[in-house]
Scaffold this active site. Sequence first.
Site, PDB file in Angstrom:
ATOM      1  N   THR B 141       0.815  -1.096   0.069  1.00  0.00           N
ATOM      2  CA  THR B 141      -0.127  -0.010  -0.119  1.00  0.00           C
ATOM      3  C   THR B 141       0.891   1.240  -0.030  1.00  0.00           C
ATOM      4  O   THR B 141       1.962   1.391   0.525  1.00  0.00           O
ATOM      5  CB  THR B 141      -1.087  -0.031   1.237  1.00  0.00           C
ATOM      6  OG1 THR B 141      -0.218  -0.160   2.517  1.00  0.00           O
ATOM      7  CG2 THR B 141      -2.250  -1.024   1.176  1.00  0.00           C
ATOM      8  N   GLU B 423      -6.488  -5.611   4.459  1.00  0.00           N
ATOM      9  CA  GLU B 423      -6.576  -6.584   3.318  1.00  0.00           C
ATOM     10  C   GLU B 423      -7.726  -6.729   2.622  1.00  0.00           C
ATOM     11  O   GLU B 423      -8.375  -7.783   2.495  1.00  0.00           O
ATOM     12  CB  GLU B 423      -6.571  -8.098   4.127  1.00  0.00           C
ATOM     13  CG  GLU B 423      -5.201  -8.222   5.008  1.00  0.00           C
ATOM     14  CD  GLU B 423      -3.875  -8.253   4.076  1.00  0.00           C
ATOM     15  OE1 GLU B 423      -4.055  -8.787   2.899  1.00  0.00           O
ATOM     16  OE2 GLU B 423      -3.008  -7.818   4.637  1.00  0.00           O
TER      17      GLU B 423
END
Lengths: 661, 658
Positions: B141, B423
């Site tokens: 990320t 997630e």
Amino acid sequence: MNPDIQKERERATFTAEQLTYVLDGGRHKTKKRRLMEKIIFHDPDLQCPDHSFLSKNESFNAATKHSIMMEKKIQKHKIKSDEDKAMFRMIASRRKDTISLPVHHLMFRPTIVGQGTEEQQRKWLPLIDNMTVIGTYAQTELGHGTFIRGLETTATFDPKTDEFVLHSPTLTSMKWWPGNLAFQSNHAIVIAQLYTKGQCHGIQPFMVQLRSLEDYRPLPGVTVGDIGPKMANNGYCNGFLKLDNVRIPRENMLMKYAKVERDGTYIKPQSMKLAYGSMVLLRVAFTKTAAEALASACTIAVRYSAVRRQTEQTPGGVEPQILDYQSQQYKLFPALAAAYAFYFASESLNNIYQQIQQEIKTGNIASMTPLHVISSGLKAFSSDVMNCGIETCRLSCGGHGYSHASGLPGLYGRATALCTVEGVNTVLYLQVAGYLMKCASMAASGQTLPDLVAYISKPPEQQWSVRNGTDIMNQAVSAYEHRAQRLVVAAAQSLQGEMTAGKAQHEAWNNSHIALIKAAKAHTHYFVVKCFVNFVRSKDLITPDNVKSVLETLCKLYVCYGIHENAGDFMQDGYISGEQIALVTNQISGLLATIRPNAVALVDAFDFKDEILGSVLGCYDGNVYQKMYEWAKQSPLNKDEVHESYYKYLKPMLQANKSKL
Amino acid sequence: MTVNPDLQKERDSATFESTELTFMLDRGADRTRRRRYIQSLALQDPDLNEVDHRFLTRDELYSSIVRRSVIIARKLKELNLTDLNDQLIYKGSALRGEGSIFAIHDLMLIPMLQSQATEKQRKKWLPMALNYDIIGTYLQTELAHGTFVRGLETTATYDPATEEFVINSPTLTSTKWWPGFLGKSVNFAVLMAQLHSKGKKYGIHSFLVPLRRFDNHQPLPGITLGDIGPKFGSAGNDNGFCRFDHVRIPRENMLSKYAKIDSDGTYHPPISDKIVYGAMVLTRVGMVAMAAGGLASGCTIAIRYSAVRRQTELTPGGIEPQILDYQSQQLKLFPQLATALALKFAARNIRDRCDQIQDDIKAGNVSTLQELHGLSSGMKAFSSLAANNGIETLRLGCGGHGYSEASGFPSLYSTVTVLVTAEGEYTVMILQCARYLVKCIAKAAGGEILPTSIAYLTEKPELKCPAKTPEDVLNLEILSNAYKHRAYRLVTEAGQQLQSLVKSGKPQHVAWNESHMYLVQATEAHCHYYTVMNFVNSIKTLEMSDSLRSVLTSLCQLYALYGIDQHAGQFAQDGYMTGQQLSMATSQIASLLTTIRPNAVNVVDAFDYPDELLKSELGRYDGNVYENMYKWAKDSPLNKTEVHDSYKYLKPMLQSKM
């Protein structure tokens, strides 16, 4: 300014500023607030550190320092009225951890004003106002919260010395939770069971000195301390207090209502109904606080959603602002509508309160109870909705909402306390229900009911008359009214059924909790809808028309969303049909799209300055990512490139491993 | 141990053996014994003793996590604990639920080396990783990019002149953000970046990148590293940021089992991306179990406390009852207890399917993977939100004391709430599942046979709920069918909504967006049905005593009826359930609360959380709540002195007026 958020502001159909005036209650009030904000935010003495970087101890120190500085500045700027002082404290503390003496101002002093005799007020108020006496309000105990009659602390009158002996007889009787109690207060109003001449007369308030004014050590017999870290509000120490036969003079019992005479004779108070008044105001304030907290969360989440872009919709296409996703709108806009609903509900309640004050002056106190009841319901209902709403907003910001940079964890941590303080919400709902049940039986026996509950005795409507989307606003109040009426009657029947089956009153009551709480919520929800609808439709309150039309859309969303979420309640007796529910649901998707272009302006209208919002994600200029990076660099863990734990623990391991190779 | 008499009485009066349920949840008495043994190894080891986390500053907590992570790594070897499950239990206990700084190293880096590295790469890096010479994390990320992996901006540009990749963070928004233990702890990472070669872009690939020098832990040249700052929870995790300024790594550092780059820069794409898929599914399946466990911990705290806490006399002068006796309190607690169990059984079922599907994949059959992918996305979202909301309901059910960290709730909530967004964010996951469901409808229309968990979408729906008597609404078959009907209707309607928008001329992606509301609702109903159906099946098929079966049956009925009451409109909208049936459902909830009441404490005891892991003064096994709250408060660092430091600010003000 971030170009995406700039564009949002340009394409709004109304001017946020004008809605701000509506919320503040007039342009002059907005101006006054902003002037005070300017003075405070530009004062170098009133800057505050970011508390999320501080330990509890540092946070507490910083908050205490800040609170003292606020008081100095209030004197310096010669701020005199209570209202202005409160506003100054509110702004200077950024409504946050930085406030450290709220109980002194908001509960300790008002209790003396409300329950002290004139003589007692003459004695204590000057000491309180010049902050010689710093106090708290000690009611809840380790084993006792909501049920005040169950408190165990005793105050026993000793006629020989003309003193009360205050005592904590058990572990569970220790005072627990009072704010400012741990280290700051040198006095407290202690709520204790009054004993005189061998008889208990229930709970009364007593003024007790806790710490020496010389060196601040606890006085003999007084054990006091911090109750430990909490979910939030760590700049504000809640305390415990154990009293071991502490003696105070008889004059220290607050005697405006009940009295104890020199020989120990107890004199009962007159009616307590008038004391309701201050509770109503406190709950109006709580509703406003809930509205503001939810509005803050919406401000953060909506602005961030205008800046954040994610997931191409067509291969290679630009990633849209996440505010464009219907699923995101469905999370944020109902919360936004609820925030507005609670602003207007607290405003309406305040107005009703003022009206009723006039009635009371003429000796008519009939409306006092229903007003008190709706204020309890509103405190519970608004804080419940706020609580879920803030978390929905936080989760809608994805991972970044979890960082303190978003301001949302802190906001939630502080705001969620509203659900349990000053009456756990469930207990409040049951109080509301208790009154509604009384009304239901009055209605059944043909008595007329006060305005706020008059709907209970109306003949019920059979069918909701809405045929298309444009009918909804005209029929909104009647839908909620019908639901409330039906659920009140259903709860009364459940209660009656239990009693008929031979259950004792208290058992029947307990076995009907589910129905009773449903009824109380529906009653409150109805009140909120009515206030919102009336407010957006009152010509004189909202100008110009484009502001009115935006608020009408928002109000309609509030109405439709509530029906959609509680569809079963409306359908169970066939009042609203399946087709009508489908129509309402369908309206929601249209309303989301209508609100979309005005979303940023709608949160701008709350006019929370960045200093107050304390959120990198929700900053006004939308430069979120630059600010997140700057913010992260300040994290205390970043002080050194290599953290000291490397030298202590990691390095030896890495080297030992290497030598094995 | 002296147990609080109220709590003792609860245990004495229960109608079933809590250990039977414990064994069932652990899948066997031997596994319960093993778990307890491993837990005791960690909890009783003086080297791993720890001051109360709740009193530590973030810096102190972080240091303590590093210290214990290192000790744990050593102890695992000494104790020769090689089984993965044993290791997880040991670590969790030793760290009292916090994550080890090696967590991502163990759970992501090593598996990725095992599954995505070439033979040569494995030989080089795996021994170093297993020996903790390198300590790694996983960099995916970025500051402005989360869920949408293809949108990542970090680049890895191949330079054939030196046979190196140049790793670069071209913008502020491409800064890697959030990876666990990145800020201060790790010296190495698997990096996800856009591969460029010969002027062309080849999408996201993974690279092995050293971040800090192995001799003195200083960041390597061109690398800027740091902690992203304090968070809601996980204070002991130095989630970090990382920027690359044209950092060079050798060509061999691209994980090349599937995609490859030749020395001249020629790119060879992978055959299939299904394998990467598999790892993601596993993670999500694990998260369903974590959500169930989190909610079960919350139930343990709130139910034990409600048995000890007494409040408000019912009759004047009467004794104040345990708050667990209030119907309104039961309505807060028992549906959550039922949910915790429902999710535990769901997690177990998905896990079993997962194991089975892995065998399928090994045998070359990937068709079931899609089903599992849909189900695990949906259930990860559904279970995490249920746990999230449930824990807050339970916390608020403890009144003011729930707000204190003494209750354990603030830290439990801040840990569990991560599951909602991590997630794969909630809505994104739900919509992935929705996409699968919509695809299935289309397939079914084309005559294809659907996998078992969604075959109901092709069945002829029942038009009316057959329940006639109050007993009928307790019938598990009838309840399960009601959920089936609701899911069927909402999924079908969402599909129709989508179709009608497309027909009206909207492009597919616009139609999809404008149907989000319907799609989310439909998928939630689908997951809800799966959970109810699986709960019902578990009770039917698992072996157990009659006494346990009857308790679980009540909880299953409550789970189903509570959901009907909460979503009554969805069951009634098309006339499937009548107002009268809904009333019967509501009144049965009231009687189920009474039925469950005497066994509530025993059910949470069966979750078998040791006090050290529950970390709650309110939820202690012995119920001595008040003594321990006081003891705990006295330990608060602020109470070190009777007059606090901050008196220095008060004093001048107080004295100026005296």
